[in-house]
Design a protein around this motif. Structure first.
Motif, PDB file in Angstrom:
ATOM      1  N   ALA A 311       0.961  -1.251  -0.038  1.00 20.50           N
ATOM      2  CA  ALA A 311      -0.167  -0.008  -0.011  1.00 20.50           C
ATOM      3  C   ALA A 311       0.810   1.268   0.074  1.00 20.50           C
ATOM      4  O   ALA A 311       0.479   2.207  -0.735  1.00 20.50           O
ATOM      5  CB  ALA A 311      -0.953   0.079   1.014  1.00 20.50           C
ATOM      6  N   MET A 312       1.851   1.340   0.863  1.00 20.04           N
ATOM      7  CA  MET A 312       2.955   2.460   0.654  1.00 20.04           C
ATOM      8  C   MET A 312       3.599   2.746  -0.624  1.00 20.04           C
ATOM      9  O   MET A 312       3.737   3.729  -0.878  1.00 20.04           O
ATOM     10  CB  MET A 312       3.961   2.181   1.933  1.00 20.04           C
ATOM     11  N   LEU A 313       3.711   1.453  -1.299  1.00 21.77           N
ATOM     12  CA  LEU A 313       4.459   1.800  -2.492  1.00 21.77           C
ATOM     13  C   LEU A 313       3.449   2.263  -3.564  1.00 21.77           C
ATOM     14  O   LEU A 313       3.824   2.987  -4.563  1.00 21.77           O
ATOM     15  CB  LEU A 313       5.054   0.306  -3.003  1.00 21.77           C
ATOM     16  N   SER A 314       2.292   1.681  -3.406  1.00 21.17           N
ATOM     17  CA  SER A 314       1.363   2.235  -4.250  1.00 21.17           C
ATOM     18  C   SER A 314       1.018   3.630  -4.187  1.00 21.17           C
ATOM     19  O   SER A 314       1.021   4.223  -5.186  1.00 21.17           O
ATOM     20  CB  SER A 314      -0.046   1.118  -4.363  1.00 21.17           C
ATOM     21  N   GLN A 315       0.986   3.991  -3.021  1.00 19.37           N
ATOM     22  CA  GLN A 315       0.668   5.554  -2.610  1.00 19.37           C
ATOM     23  C   GLN A 315       1.703   6.470  -3.266  1.00 19.37           C
ATOM     24  O   GLN A 315       1.707   7.432  -3.482  1.00 19.37           O
ATOM     25  CB  GLN A 315       0.295   6.120  -1.235  1.00 19.37           C
ATOM     26  N   SER A 316       3.059   5.994  -3.092  1.00 19.34           N
ATOM     27  CA  SER A 316       4.144   6.789  -3.309  1.00 19.34           C
ATOM     28  C   SER A 316       4.271   6.910  -5.016  1.00 19.34           C
ATOM     29  O   SER A 316       4.708   7.878  -5.379  1.00 19.34           O
ATOM     30  CB  SER A 316       5.446   6.010  -2.917  1.00 19.34           C
ATOM     31  N   MET A 317       4.074   5.713  -5.549  1.00 20.63           N
ATOM     32  CA  MET A 317       3.942   5.844  -7.089  1.00 20.63           C
ATOM     33  C   MET A 317       2.982   6.583  -7.768  1.00 20.63           C
ATOM     34  O   MET A 317       3.268   7.562  -8.691  1.00 20.63           O
ATOM     35  CB  MET A 317       4.091   4.409  -7.698  1.00 20.63           C
ATOM     36  N   GLN A 318       1.792   6.617  -6.814  1.00 16.92           N
ATOM     37  CA  GLN A 318       0.566   7.649  -7.463  1.00 16.92           C
ATOM     38  C   GLN A 318       1.060   9.245  -7.131  1.00 16.92           C
ATOM     39  O   GLN A 318       0.762  10.023  -8.015  1.00 16.92           O
ATOM     40  CB  GLN A 318      -0.556   7.397  -6.746  1.00 16.92           C
ATOM     41  N   SER A 319       1.646   9.374  -5.943  1.00 13.01           N
ATOM     42  CA  SER A 319       2.276  10.657  -5.590  1.00 13.01           C
ATOM     43  C   SER A 319       3.193  11.137  -6.720  1.00 13.01           C
ATOM     44  O   SER A 319       3.251  12.322  -6.875  1.00 13.01           O
ATOM     45  CB  SER A 319       2.793  10.875  -4.313  1.00 13.01           C
ATOM     46  N   ALA A 320       4.003  10.277  -7.183  1.00 12.08           N
ATOM     47  CA  ALA A 320       5.016  10.564  -8.149  1.00 12.08           C
ATOM     48  C   ALA A 320       4.610  11.131  -9.541  1.00 12.08           C
ATOM     49  O   ALA A 320       5.239  11.428 -10.447  1.00 12.08           O
ATOM     50  CB  ALA A 320       6.033   9.479  -8.214  1.00 12.08           C
ATOM     51  N   GLY A 321       3.346  10.983  -9.613  1.00 11.29           N
ATOM     52  CA  GLY A 321       2.588  11.152 -10.849  1.00 11.29           C
ATOM     53  C   GLY A 321       2.905  10.525 -12.026  1.00 11.29           C
ATOM     54  O   GLY A 321       2.856  10.971 -13.251  1.00 11.29           O
ATOM     55  N   LEU A 322       3.210   9.183 -11.786  1.00  7.06           N
ATOM     56  CA  LEU A 322       3.508   8.078 -13.126  1.00  7.06           C
ATOM     57  C   LEU A 322       2.232   7.906 -13.577  1.00  7.06           C
ATOM     58  O   LEU A 322       0.852   8.037 -13.282  1.00  7.06           O
ATOM     59  CB  LEU A 322       4.118   6.899 -12.519  1.00  7.06           C
ATOM     60  N   SER A 323       2.335   7.739 -15.200  1.00  2.42           N
ATOM     61  CA  SER A 323       1.313   7.428 -15.878  1.00  2.42           C
ATOM     62  C   SER A 323       0.531   6.090 -15.504  1.00  2.42           C
ATOM     63  O   SER A 323       1.372   5.227 -15.382  1.00  2.42           O
ATOM     64  CB  SER A 323       1.729   7.289 -17.417  1.00  2.42           C
ATOM     65  N   PRO A 324      -0.732   6.075 -15.580  1.00  4.40           N
ATOM     66  CA  PRO A 324      -1.462   4.556 -15.249  1.00  4.40           C
ATOM     67  C   PRO A 324      -0.963   3.523 -16.254  1.00  4.40           C
ATOM     68  O   PRO A 324      -1.021   2.482 -15.764  1.00  4.40           O
ATOM     69  CB  PRO A 324      -2.848   4.944 -15.449  1.00  4.40           C
ATOM     70  N   HIS A 325      -0.416   3.929 -17.542  1.00  6.62           N
ATOM     71  CA  HIS A 325      -0.123   2.877 -18.358  1.00  6.62           C
ATOM     72  C   HIS A 325       1.468   2.871 -18.560  1.00  6.62           C
ATOM     73  O   HIS A 325       1.836   2.014 -19.247  1.00  6.62           O
ATOM     74  CB  HIS A 325      -0.660   3.368 -19.698  1.00  6.62           C
ATOM     75  N   SER A 326       1.900   3.288 -17.521  1.00  8.02           N
ATOM     76  CA  SER A 326       3.609   3.105 -17.562  1.00  8.02           C
ATOM     77  C   SER A 326       4.023   1.600 -17.169  1.00  8.02           C
ATOM     78  O   SER A 326       3.080   0.926 -16.560  1.00  8.02           O
ATOM     79  CB  SER A 326       4.199   3.921 -16.518  1.00  8.02           C
ATOM     80  N   ASP A 327       5.085   1.153 -17.405  1.00  3.45           N
ATOM     81  CA  ASP A 327       5.672  -0.076 -17.015  1.00  3.45           C
ATOM     82  C   ASP A 327       5.491  -0.442 -15.374  1.00  3.45           C
ATOM     83  O   ASP A 327       5.380  -1.424 -15.096  1.00  3.45           O
ATOM     84  CB  ASP A 327       6.972  -0.506 -17.590  1.00  3.45           C
ATOM     85  N   ALA A 328       6.188   0.651 -14.866  1.00  2.91           N
ATOM     86  CA  ALA A 328       6.073   0.665 -13.402  1.00  2.91           C
ATOM     87  C   ALA A 328       4.642   0.397 -12.857  1.00  2.91           C
ATOM     88  O   ALA A 328       4.364  -0.382 -11.905  1.00  2.91           O
ATOM     89  CB  ALA A 328       6.566   2.104 -12.857  1.00  2.91           C
ATOM     90  N   MET A 329       3.778   1.333 -13.197  1.00  5.94           N
ATOM     91  CA  MET A 329       2.263   0.939 -12.778  1.00  5.94           C
ATOM     92  C   MET A 329       1.640  -0.419 -13.174  1.00  5.94           C
ATOM     93  O   MET A 329       0.938  -1.111 -12.258  1.00  5.94           O
ATOM     94  CB  MET A 329       1.304   1.918 -13.237  1.00  5.94           C
ATOM     95  N   ASN A 330       1.956  -1.130 -14.060  1.00  3.84           N
ATOM     96  CA  ASN A 330       1.666  -2.363 -14.775  1.00  3.84           C
ATOM     97  C   ASN A 330       2.348  -3.396 -13.794  1.00  3.84           C
ATOM     98  O   ASN A 330       1.660  -4.220 -13.298  1.00  3.84           O
ATOM     99  CB  ASN A 330       1.970  -2.581 -15.959  1.00  3.84           C
TER     100      ASN A 330
END
Length: 688
Positions: A311-330
């Motif tokens: 959950a912490m990792l998910s929130q950190s990546m969302q706060s970083a503004g990564l695209s929902p279609h990026s490899d990291a979000m996938n």
């Protein structure tokens, strides 16, 4: 040796459970003909293991117990109600002996004397079940001499069996041994044994507790296949076994065939190459591994930390503004899916059926009914319902109080039941089921119900309520949970001290559960317990209310609504309803119910969650914002914290913030008690 001893006692628990199952099948008439054999094997296996560890009293008691069981198994003794009661009491006593031995306690041997005397009395003078006392025929003992008798040699038919036998490690942990099994087979006829050693590894790869040997056997005997299989009944489930019948021949034919030159015995072929002809292992057979519960608890805790970190990792990546279609979000989505799968698998490891708990309650009913001289039976349903192991362990004490209370107060004496048109024997029903993401356990009896007038008067006499109190039936029923309350006129082994039902409610609340009462005079009483399925992780809906972050169990949220002027109608100060799908639902402002703010005058353009509770009651809960749906790790609140109404536990969110987990049913009950809503909405009458 300590590990083997510990494994023996684990095996004893399973055998005692099988023993209770068999006795229950005999009692309820659901016996398929195998129950007495299951009972006998269980007691015999306990005796064998006890002998290996020098547990002399356990051996003695088991031996004299199985002697009577053997008489029943051979139809020399009929199963009567009294004998079945003796078997139940002997099983309970054997369980006490096993528990004392496991905990290295000194068991008072003298307490076994009375039971042993009763068992010996039945063993000394057995009454035949289905045959006359004096048989009109002379029994014939079969022996190997019969095979060599010239007068019968040519007339005796031989059955040939190919037997493939592979023991499991658990077979040796229960004090069984392969040579003894083969010796018993040899007593049935001509036995040939071939050992397969192909799987034995080199010395440096040898595991001391593993089993590498298997055997192929050929048996020529005059007995049938069932008697051959009975040799292996004590190791049933502890080995891989296949018995293949061959052609039936005579002793003379066998002698001629073996003496004829140039011809070989076809049945001996598998013995020369057992690895080629032995049947393949049944891959459908399940293999069980016994694991220390502390290891499972550590795994559960680690999975909980994994969920929090995910959950912490998910929130950190969302706060970083990564695209929902990026490899990291996938990759994060895949990580979330794997985390959930791991969590579900671990919860399945912790889950156990409530059968063992229900079996303990059977003993409580027997002992309690004997104490008050009542005839009461326990009827169980839903024994396979799986619950978190921690819940099962902590539920034993409150269930014991409730069962004893039902026997002592709920069930009337036999003469009173007969006068009221009921059977003399009382019944207590114990049921378990899953409903709305929770486990429901009901304890009901067919007794006289709650005497509310007496309960109310007792509460006033003890100054637990004011003399001029005006209470509803439900309020009077809930007086039973007050500390120090008891309607018993004198203190007995079962009741009278005023601590039972108060302890029950405290224990249930500690598990995050609730308990309710319903009673019909003359018909009986029902206690219903609602508990969470697990005390570790739940799927939750994260919401904002008055600046506070809260979590609601997702299992009770059926839908969300946006409130408008058209679907909200006020019934009075602080009381409103919402129209949804042709019905009116009570509308609660969560912030005001929890004391975060005053009651709102308008709910227009607010968000409401429609909750459906396990009693099929639906309400609409007003929140300020819905954040997310996610798995949260349940962190229980310490006893030093005040138990606020509606608060079940706490959790740690992805940003490290602590959020409270709510108990929706408790919120509704608290709001109802405070006058925010009534138990039943008569909307049509209110509008009129």
């Amino acid at each position: 040796m300590a590990e083997i001893r510990a494994s023996f006692f684990v095996e004893c628990e399973e055998l005692l459970e099988a023993l209770q199952d068999g006795l229950h099948a005999l009692e309820t008439g659901t016996d398929d003909g195998d129950a007495i054999h299951v009972i006998f094997r269980a007691v015999h296996s306990i005796k064998g293991g006890a002998g290996a560890f020098g547990l002399d009293h356990m051996v003695t008691f088991s031996h004299r117990y199985e002697t009577v069981l053997d008489a029943v198994r051979d139809a020399r003794l009929a199963v009567t109600t009294d004998l079945l009661g003796l078997f139940f009491r002997a099983a309970d006593h054997l369980s006490d002996i096993v528990r004392a031995a496991r905990e290295d306690e000194d068991f008072p041997v003298a307490t076994s004397a009375a039971l042993l005397s009763e068992l010996d009395a039945h063993a000394a003078d057995p009454q035949p079940a289905d045959q006359p006392q004096e048989p009109d025929f002379a029994p014939v003992a079969l022996s190997l001499d019969l095979l060599n008798d010239p007068e019968t040699k040519n007339e005796t038919a031989l059955n040939r069996y190919q037997i493939y036998f592979t023991p499991e490690p658990e077979l040796f942990e229960t004090a069984n041994d392969v040579p003894h099994i083969f010796a018993a087979l040899a007593e049935l006829g001509d036995l040939t044994v071939k050992c397969d050693t192909n799987r034995v590894p080199t010395l440096n790869q040898l595991a001391p507790e593993a089993v590498y040997l298997s055997w192929a056997l050929s048996l020529d005997t005059i007995v049938d296949e069932a008697e051959v299989a009975s040799i292996f009944e004590f190791v049933d489930g502890l080995c891989e076994l296949q018995i293949l019948p061959g052609p039936t021949t005579s002793v003379a034919d066998e002698a001629d065939t073996s003496a004829e030159p140039g011809k070989s015995n076809a049945s001996s072929a598998p013995l020369s190459e057992p690895e080629a002809s032995a049947p393949p292992r049944d891959t459908k057979n399940k293999t069980f591994v016994r694991v220390d519960i502390e290891r499972v608890e550590r795994l559960v805790n680690l999975v909980g930390e994994l969920v929090i970190n995910q959950a912490m990792l998910s929130q950190s990546m969302q706060s970083a503004g990564l695209s929902p279609h990026s490899d990291a979000m996938n990759g994060l989505e895949e990580f979330q899916r794997l985390t959930r799968d791991i969590q579900d698998s671990v919860m399945m490891i912790r889950a156990q059926p409530v059968k063992s708990l229900f079996q303990r309650m059977s003993r409580i009913v027997r002992e309690a009914s004997a104490s008050v001289s009542k005839d009461v039976r326990l009827i169980t349903d839903g024994e396979t319902t799986e619950v978190d192991k921690t819940v099962i362990e902590r539920l034993a004490d409150p269930l014991t109080h409730m069962i004893r209370n039902a026997v002592d107060h709920g069930i009337e004496p036999a003469h009173a039941r007969v006068e009221n048109g009921k059977p003399a024997q009382g019944a207590i029903h114990l049921r378990a089921s899953h409903r709305s993401g929770r486990v429901i356990i009901d304890v009901s009896d067919d007794g006289g119900g709650i005497d509310r007038a007496r309960v109310f008067q007792t509460a006033k006499d003890k100054e637990l309520v004011s003399a001029d109190a005006n209470l509803s039936d439900a309020d009077i029923d809930n007086l039973l949970f007050l500390p120090g309350f008891s309607t018993a006129s004198s203190v007995s082994d079962l009741s009278g001290r005023g601590v039972g039902m108060d302890v029950v409610r405290t224990a249930i609340h500690a598990l995050g559960g609730r308990i309710t009462i319903s009673s019909e005079p003359g018909q009986g009483t029902l206690f219903s317990i609602s508990l969470p399925l697990t005390l570790a992780v739940l799927d939750g809906m994260v919401v904002d209310v008055a600046g506070e972050t809260l979590v609601l169990p997702l299992s009770v949220v059926s839908e969300t609504l946006t409130l408008t002027k058209a679907n909200v109608e006020a019934l009075g100060p602080g009381r409103s309803v919402v129209r949804n799908r042709g019905a009116f639902l009570p509308l609660l402002d969560l912030g005001s119910v929890l004391g975060y703010r005053t009651i709102s005058d308008s709910f227009v353009d607010r968000i409401a969650l429609v909750l459906t509770l396990e009693d099929e009651v639906s309400i609409a809960l007003v929140v300020d914002e819905i954040q997310d749906q996610r798995q949260v790790v349940i962190k229980g609140l310490d006893d030093s914290f005040y138990r606020a109404p509606g608060i079940a536990a706490a959790t740690i969110l992805g940003d490290g913030q602590i959020a409270l987990i709510l108990d929706p049913a408790d919120i509704v009950a608290h709001a109802n008690a405070g006058g925010a809503i009534s138990s039943t909405y008569h909307v049509q009458e209110a509008r009129a």
